[in-house]
Write a protein that holds these residues in place. Sequence first.
Motif, mmCIF file in Angstrom:
data_model
loop_
_atom_site.group_PDB
_atom_site.id
_atom_site.type_symbol
_atom_site.label_atom_id
_atom_site.label_comp_id
_atom_site.label_asym_id
_atom_site.label_seq_id
_atom_site.Cartn_x
_atom_site.Cartn_y
_atom_site.Cartn_z
ATOM 1 N N GLU A 100 0.890 -1.181 0.053
ATOM 2 C CA GLU A 100 -0.030 0.001 -0.054
ATOM 3 C C GLU A 100 1.057 1.262 -0.010
ATOM 4 O O GLU A 100 0.678 2.298 -0.697
ATOM 5 C CB GLU A 100 -0.829 -0.149 1.154
ATOM 6 C CG GLU A 100 -2.053 -1.154 1.240
ATOM 7 C CD GLU A 100 -2.851 -1.109 2.291
ATOM 8 O OE1 GLU A 100 -2.772 -0.258 3.243
ATOM 9 O OE2 GLU A 100 -3.629 -1.954 2.494
ATOM 10 N N THR A 101 1.990 1.156 0.833
ATOM 11 C CA THR A 101 2.943 2.396 0.725
ATOM 12 C C THR A 101 3.411 2.578 -0.640
ATOM 13 O O THR A 101 3.460 3.713 -1.136
ATOM 14 C CB THR A 101 4.046 2.283 1.858
ATOM 15 O OG1 THR A 101 3.225 2.017 3.065
ATOM 16 C CG2 THR A 101 5.113 3.123 1.836
ATOM 17 N N LYS A 107 1.912 6.881 -6.872
ATOM 18 C CA LYS A 107 1.085 7.949 -7.434
ATOM 19 C C LYS A 107 1.644 9.442 -7.181
ATOM 20 O O LYS A 107 1.457 10.084 -7.915
ATOM 21 C CB LYS A 107 -0.481 7.761 -6.440
ATOM 22 C CG LYS A 107 -1.533 8.825 -7.106
ATOM 23 C CD LYS A 107 -2.582 8.486 -6.153
ATOM 24 C CE LYS A 107 -3.830 9.439 -6.397
ATOM 25 N NZ LYS A 107 -5.135 9.149 -5.487
ATOM 26 N N ALA A 108 2.229 9.523 -6.037
ATOM 27 C CA ALA A 108 2.921 10.888 -5.695
ATOM 28 C C ALA A 108 3.880 10.972 -6.710
ATOM 29 O O ALA A 108 4.246 12.331 -6.993
ATOM 30 C CB ALA A 108 3.391 11.066 -4.348
ATOM 31 N N PHE A 129 12.331 9.293 -6.257
ATOM 32 C CA PHE A 129 11.750 8.166 -5.372
ATOM 33 C C PHE A 129 11.611 8.874 -3.900
ATOM 34 O O PHE A 129 10.373 8.752 -3.175
ATOM 35 C CB PHE A 129 12.367 7.012 -5.486
ATOM 36 C CG PHE A 129 11.760 6.059 -4.661
ATOM 37 C CD1 PHE A 129 10.836 5.325 -4.588
ATOM 38 C CD2 PHE A 129 12.799 5.696 -3.476
ATOM 39 C CE1 PHE A 129 10.244 4.639 -3.653
ATOM 40 C CE2 PHE A 129 12.146 4.589 -2.325
ATOM 41 C CZ PHE A 129 10.989 4.127 -2.387
ATOM 42 N N ARG A 130 12.663 9.317 -3.250
ATOM 43 C CA ARG A 130 12.728 9.921 -2.054
ATOM 44 C C ARG A 130 11.862 11.004 -1.950
ATOM 45 O O ARG A 130 11.166 10.917 -0.848
ATOM 46 C CB ARG A 130 14.227 10.213 -1.687
ATOM 47 C CG ARG A 130 15.132 9.233 -1.667
ATOM 48 C CD ARG A 130 15.001 8.170 -0.607
ATOM 49 N NE ARG A 130 16.317 7.263 -0.358
ATOM 50 C CZ ARG A 130 16.122 5.950 0.047
ATOM 51 N NH1 ARG A 130 14.923 5.582 0.674
ATOM 52 N NH2 ARG A 130 17.125 5.421 -0.011
ATOM 53 N N GLU A 131 11.693 11.833 -2.577
ATOM 54 C CA GLU A 131 11.017 12.978 -2.806
ATOM 55 C C GLU A 131 9.489 12.613 -2.907
ATOM 56 O O GLU A 131 8.666 12.948 -2.095
ATOM 57 C CB GLU A 131 11.373 14.075 -3.743
ATOM 58 C CG GLU A 131 12.739 14.682 -3.737
ATOM 59 C CD GLU A 131 13.214 15.249 -2.439
ATOM 60 O OE1 GLU A 131 12.287 15.889 -1.866
ATOM 61 O OE2 GLU A 131 14.297 14.942 -1.824
ATOM 62 N N ALA A 132 9.165 11.828 -3.666
ATOM 63 C CA ALA A 132 7.791 11.093 -3.595
ATOM 64 C C ALA A 132 7.363 10.482 -2.520
ATOM 65 O O ALA A 132 6.268 10.740 -2.276
ATOM 66 C CB ALA A 132 7.531 10.355 -4.953
ATOM 67 N N THR A 133 8.350 9.879 -1.989
ATOM 68 C CA THR A 133 7.980 9.355 -0.577
ATOM 69 C C THR A 133 7.659 10.168 0.290
ATOM 70 O O THR A 133 6.637 10.057 1.247
ATOM 71 C CB THR A 133 9.062 8.324 -0.066
ATOM 72 O OG1 THR A 133 9.313 7.429 -0.882
ATOM 73 C CG2 THR A 133 8.777 7.744 1.171
ATOM 74 N N ASP A 137 3.618 10.932 1.969
ATOM 75 C CA ASP A 137 3.541 10.843 3.432
ATOM 76 C C ASP A 137 2.528 11.685 3.916
ATOM 77 O O ASP A 137 2.738 13.111 3.690
ATOM 78 C CB ASP A 137 4.836 10.957 4.197
ATOM 79 C CG ASP A 137 4.849 10.970 5.717
ATOM 80 O OD1 ASP A 137 3.493 10.809 6.272
ATOM 81 O OD2 ASP A 137 5.889 11.255 6.397
ATOM 82 N N PRO A 138 1.327 11.443 4.782
ATOM 83 C CA PRO A 138 0.481 12.432 4.981
ATOM 84 C C PRO A 138 0.885 13.587 6.030
ATOM 85 O O PRO A 138 0.492 14.694 5.925
ATOM 86 C CB PRO A 138 -0.628 11.676 5.577
ATOM 87 C CG PRO A 138 -0.453 10.322 5.033
ATOM 88 C CD PRO A 138 1.063 10.102 4.737
#
Length: 226
Positions: A100-101, A107-108, A129-133, A137-138
């Motif tokens: 799910e993560t 998506k981000a 990828f790091r920036e999208a994570t 993150d809410p």
Amino acid sequence: MKTEVYLVRHGETLFNRLGKVQGWCDTPLTIRGIDDLKKTALALAQIHFDNMYSSDLKRAIDTVHLMKNANVVSQIGKIKKLPEFREVFFGSFEGDSIDETWRAVSKAAGIPETEDVKAIIDAVGIYKFREATKKADPRHLAENVEELDLRMQRAVKVLREETRNEGRVLVVSHGDFIKTLGIKYWDQSDGLHDIPFPENGSVTRGILDEDGNFKIVDYNCSADDL
């Protein structure tokens, strides 16, 4: 004095087995994880270490004690814990389903939703990828490129100060953190693209010179490779 550094990834944990995100959160080693680590410990048992260190997370601490107890040629005192060598922090995703993560991260990142983390990194690169994570993150607490790079540089600096009079040391850390070190410091990495994720119990070897420069010369070696 140059210092030879053996970076060991901790053994498999409960969250590894359950497919949950595990950065700064902690779960115990599994039986399989302990058995795999015994193979690594046996492979390193005849190598002399001046000292051993670990991340301050329990899975790393338990791992370093297995290494220490199996070694027959080193006189290691109290293990010093280095929080700079913690795993990458995944913020609000800690403890969530990995699948799910990664769907949220993809998506981000602006690509079709996928559970395949390698596909995400291949599509956008490790840094995006790091920036999208962090974006996904809410609470936007997950470490991004700049935060992780600063901590990684601090980790190398702290290790240099700790080991100035030590010729060979062992440090237990974590998969994503070791991989990030590899991207930056491995002599076979171009510093831009992703590299294989280190296995549980694997050994990555680096050299830390007198001026604090760090270079990884062997990456993700299994017990059979040592």
